[in-house]
Design an enzyme around this catalytic site. Structure first.
Site, short mmCIF file in Angstrom:
data_model
loop_
_atom_site.label_atom_id
_atom_site.label_comp_id
_atom_site.label_asym_id
_atom_site.label_seq_id
_atom_site.Cartn_x
_atom_site.Cartn_y
_atom_site.Cartn_z
N ARG A 189 8.64 -14.48 10.18
CA ARG A 189 7.85 -13.38 10.79
C ARG A 189 8.43 -12.00 10.54
NH1 ARG A 189 7.97 -17.50 14.19
NH2 ARG A 189 6.02 -18.65 14.43
N LYS A 243 2.78 -0.97 2.99
CA LYS A 243 1.68 -1.91 2.73
C LYS A 243 2.16 -2.93 1.69
CE LYS A 243 -2.15 0.75 1.92
NZ LYS A 243 -3.59 0.81 1.62
N GLU A 245 -1.12 9.20 -10.11
CA GLU A 245 -0.93 9.33 -8.65
C GLU A 245 -0.27 10.67 -8.31
OE1 GLU A 245 -2.24 7.37 -6.46
OE2 GLU A 245 -2.58 5.48 -7.54
N LYS A 263 3.46 11.45 0.91
CA LYS A 263 3.12 10.11 1.39
C LYS A 263 3.83 9.82 2.72
CE LYS A 263 1.79 5.55 0.27
NZ LYS A 263 1.65 4.44 -0.63
N GLU A 275 -3.63 2.83 8.90
CA GLU A 275 -4.87 3.33 8.33
C GLU A 275 -5.98 3.48 9.35
OE1 GLU A 275 -5.49 0.57 5.02
OE2 GLU A 275 -5.22 2.30 3.71
N ARG A 282 -4.61 8.64 6.32
CA ARG A 282 -4.15 7.86 5.17
C ARG A 282 -5.26 7.68 4.13
NH1 ARG A 282 0.37 3.10 5.49
NH2 ARG A 282 0.41 2.66 3.29
N ASN A 312 -6.71 7.76 -0.96
CA ASN A 312 -7.66 7.04 -1.82
C ASN A 312 -8.43 7.96 -2.75
OD1 ASN A 312 -7.00 4.58 -0.80
ND2 ASN A 312 -8.67 4.52 0.69
N HIS A 341 -9.82 6.79 -6.03
CA HIS A 341 -9.65 5.34 -6.08
C HIS A 341 -10.96 4.55 -5.92
CE1 HIS A 341 -5.46 6.32 -6.00
NE2 HIS A 341 -5.09 5.07 -5.96
N HIS A 361 -10.97 1.81 -8.50
CA HIS A 361 -10.95 0.36 -8.21
C HIS A 361 -12.11 -0.35 -8.91
CE1 HIS A 361 -8.51 1.02 -4.28
NE2 HIS A 361 -7.72 0.72 -5.30
N HIS A 368 -3.42 0.63 -13.42
CA HIS A 368 -3.95 1.24 -12.20
C HIS A 368 -4.13 2.76 -12.39
CE1 HIS A 368 -4.61 1.79 -7.92
NE2 HIS A 368 -3.62 2.66 -7.87
N1 LIG Z 1 1.48 -1.28 -1.58
C1 LIG Z 1 0.98 -0.12 -1.93
O1 LIG Z 1 0.86 0.81 -1.12
C2 LIG Z 1 0.57 0.09 -3.35
C3 LIG Z 1 0.20 1.37 -3.78
C4 LIG Z 1 -0.14 1.56 -5.11
C5 LIG Z 1 -0.12 0.50 -6.00
N2 LIG Z 1 0.23 -0.73 -5.54
C6 LIG Z 1 0.26 -1.88 -6.46
O2 LIG Z 1 1.25 -1.65 -7.46
C7 LIG Z 1 0.91 -2.40 -8.62
C8 LIG Z 1 1.13 -1.55 -9.84
O3 LIG Z 1 2.49 -1.15 -9.89
P1 LIG Z 1 3.17 -0.72 -11.26
O4 LIG Z 1 2.31 0.22 -11.98
O5 LIG Z 1 4.55 -0.33 -10.91
O6 LIG Z 1 3.09 -2.06 -12.13
P2 LIG Z 1 4.12 -3.23 -12.49
O7 LIG Z 1 4.94 -3.61 -11.33
O8 LIG Z 1 3.29 -4.29 -13.13
O9 LIG Z 1 5.06 -2.57 -13.60
C9 LIG Z 1 4.47 -2.15 -14.80
C10 LIG Z 1 5.18 -2.77 -16.02
O10 LIG Z 1 6.40 -2.10 -16.23
C11 LIG Z 1 7.48 -3.02 -16.35
N3 LIG Z 1 8.65 -2.33 -15.79
C12 LIG Z 1 8.84 -1.99 -14.50
N4 LIG Z 1 9.93 -1.23 -14.38
C13 LIG Z 1 10.46 -1.11 -15.61
C14 LIG Z 1 11.60 -0.43 -16.14
N5 LIG Z 1 12.36 0.33 -15.37
N6 LIG Z 1 11.85 -0.57 -17.46
C15 LIG Z 1 11.04 -1.29 -18.27
N7 LIG Z 1 9.94 -1.93 -17.85
C16 LIG Z 1 9.66 -1.83 -16.53
C17 LIG Z 1 7.01 -4.22 -15.59
O11 LIG Z 1 7.67 -5.37 -16.04
C18 LIG Z 1 5.53 -4.23 -15.88
O12 LIG Z 1 5.26 -4.87 -17.10
C19 LIG Z 1 -0.52 -2.85 -8.46
O13 LIG Z 1 -0.54 -4.23 -8.19
C20 LIG Z 1 -1.01 -2.08 -7.23
O14 LIG Z 1 -1.97 -2.80 -6.49
C21 LIG Z 1 0.57 -0.95 -4.25
#
Ligand SMILES: NC(=O)c1ccc[n+]([C@@H]2O[C@H](COP(=O)([O-])OP(=O)(O)OC[C@H]3O[C@@H](n4cnc5c(N)ncnc54)[C@H](O)[C@@H]3O)[C@@H](O)[C@H]2O)c1
Length: 353
Positions: free
Chosen positions: A119, A141, A183, A220, A230, A234, A238, A241, A245, A257
């Protein structure tokens, strides 16, 4: 905000009174303090950043490595179950901790696994992508994807701290870095126009990485401190987005993204303009800056029926009306609810290629 000695050149940004985000070069060691009282630490990482995870484990002396698949494949219930199995094997107890080393996909699944195991275990994020630093790892999140859709299953689980070591971005591929800049541009338009000037002067964002990350985290942090679960402010995060999306959905999540959000930002600006809320110059500034950064600013004209359906599907999933964040001027976000179809289509004309 305490600025630390020049050697590390780090800033510590409080997110409400619950945790800090550390931003700077060579600040990885900040993880040690955040898990100081944990007996065992599970260090969850993706293959691409194994070297960073190894450094964290070596530094802690009591870390145990757990690997998740690369990219969106990590945000899967099976991958979360693998982590739970790993936590059990390691024998993580309520006083132990989980550290996520990776992009947004890793912080999302590791945060989810940590937030549900016993938990809720102490969780620390070490984002390794620009998107992770400016967005995904900050805010509490977490999510996994299911057959019903992306990010529909998750928990709110605030981290004990977030460590943004800018040095780890050195290995990040250029296209991933650029995706994170979408972003940054979003944050500039909704809240901090200095970000826009910084990128207009130097569109790679690399020269001002620390200031860029710091400014985005401050925005943020402010927004999520006011509205953790939210329902209020917050929502302005979006911006861009709603269409973004829909593009991700139509592309079956093969688009980055940030690339989808970039087109979504141009669309949101156009919608603000055709709805009579946003001036031409500010709307045009969206496309000019995103194009200068090298992000996509258009999408096929023929895709409109699919995109429109995808936006309505998203609305249904949220049990909501179709809501868009639009601007009434720089840093003045507002909500446009259920705009007429002809307005939505007219705005798409400005994006259609
Ligand atoms: N929780 C939230 O508030 C929130 C907000 C925005 C996005 N997200 C989520 O985040 C995800 C996207 O995140 P992302 O863009 O970081 O994608 P990701 O985690 O897939 O990373 C992108 C790519 O870069 C590579 N990588 C990462 N760090 C590296 C480094 N330092 N050197 C070399 N390669 C590296 C990874 O292996 C991957 O192939 C989505 O699933 C999205 O839904 C969540």
């Amino acid at each position: 905000v305490t600025t630390q000695p020049a050697a590390t050149s780090a800033v510590r940004i409080p997110v409400g009174d619950s945790y800090d985000v550390l931003v700077g070069s060579g600040v990885l060691g900040g993880v040690s303090t955040l898990v100081a009282d944990a007996h065992t630490v599970a260090v969850v990482h993706s293959p691409a950043v194994a070297a960073v995870a190894d450094r964290v484990v070596a530094m802690l002396g009591r870390g145990r490595l757990l690997t998740v698949p690369d990219g969106e494949a990590a945000k899967d219930l099976a991958a979360a179950a693998e982590l739970w199995r790993g936590f059990a094997d390691i024998g993580l107890t309520r006083t132990d901790a989980v550290v996520a080393v990776g992009g947004g996909t890793v912080s999302d699944v590791a945060g989810f696994a940590a937030g549900t195991w016993l938990r809720g275990l102490r969780f620390v994020a070490v984002p390794t992508t620009l998107l992770g630093m400016v967005d995904a790892a900050v805010g509490g999140k977490t999510a996994v994807n299911t057959a019903a859709g992306k990010n529909l299953v998750g928990v709110f689980h605030a981290p004990a701290g977030v460590v943004c070591d800018l040095d780890v971005l050195a290995t990040l591929p250029a296209a991933e870095y650029r995706s994170g800049l979408a972003e940054v541009v979003k944050t500039g338009f909704i809240a901090d126009p200095t970000l826009l000037s910084l990128l207009e002067a130097e569109p790679t964002g690399r020269a001002h990485a620390r200031e860029v990350v710091e400014r985005c985290v401050r925005v943020k942090a402010q927004v999520v401190s006011d509205d953790f679960r939210e329902g209020g402010r917050r929502e302005m995060l979006n911006y861009g987005h709603t269409l973004g999306h829909a593009i991700e959905r139509v592309e079956d999540y093969r688009w980055r993204h940030g690339d989808a959000v970039s087109v979504g930002l141009v669309y949101a600006a156009a919608l603000g303009r055709v709805a009579g809320r946003l001036d031409d110059a500010t709307a045009d500034r969206h496309r000019a800056l995103l194009a200068a950064v090298g992000l996509p600013v258009s999408y096929p004209r023929s895709a409109w029926p699919q995109l429109s359906a995808a936006m309505r599907h998203d609305k249904k999933a949220r049990g909501d009306r179709l809501r868009f964040v639009v601007l009434e001027g720089l840093a003045r976000p507002t909500i446009l609810t259920d705009p007429a179809d002809d307005l939505l289509a007219a705005a798409y004309d400005e994006v259609a290629a």
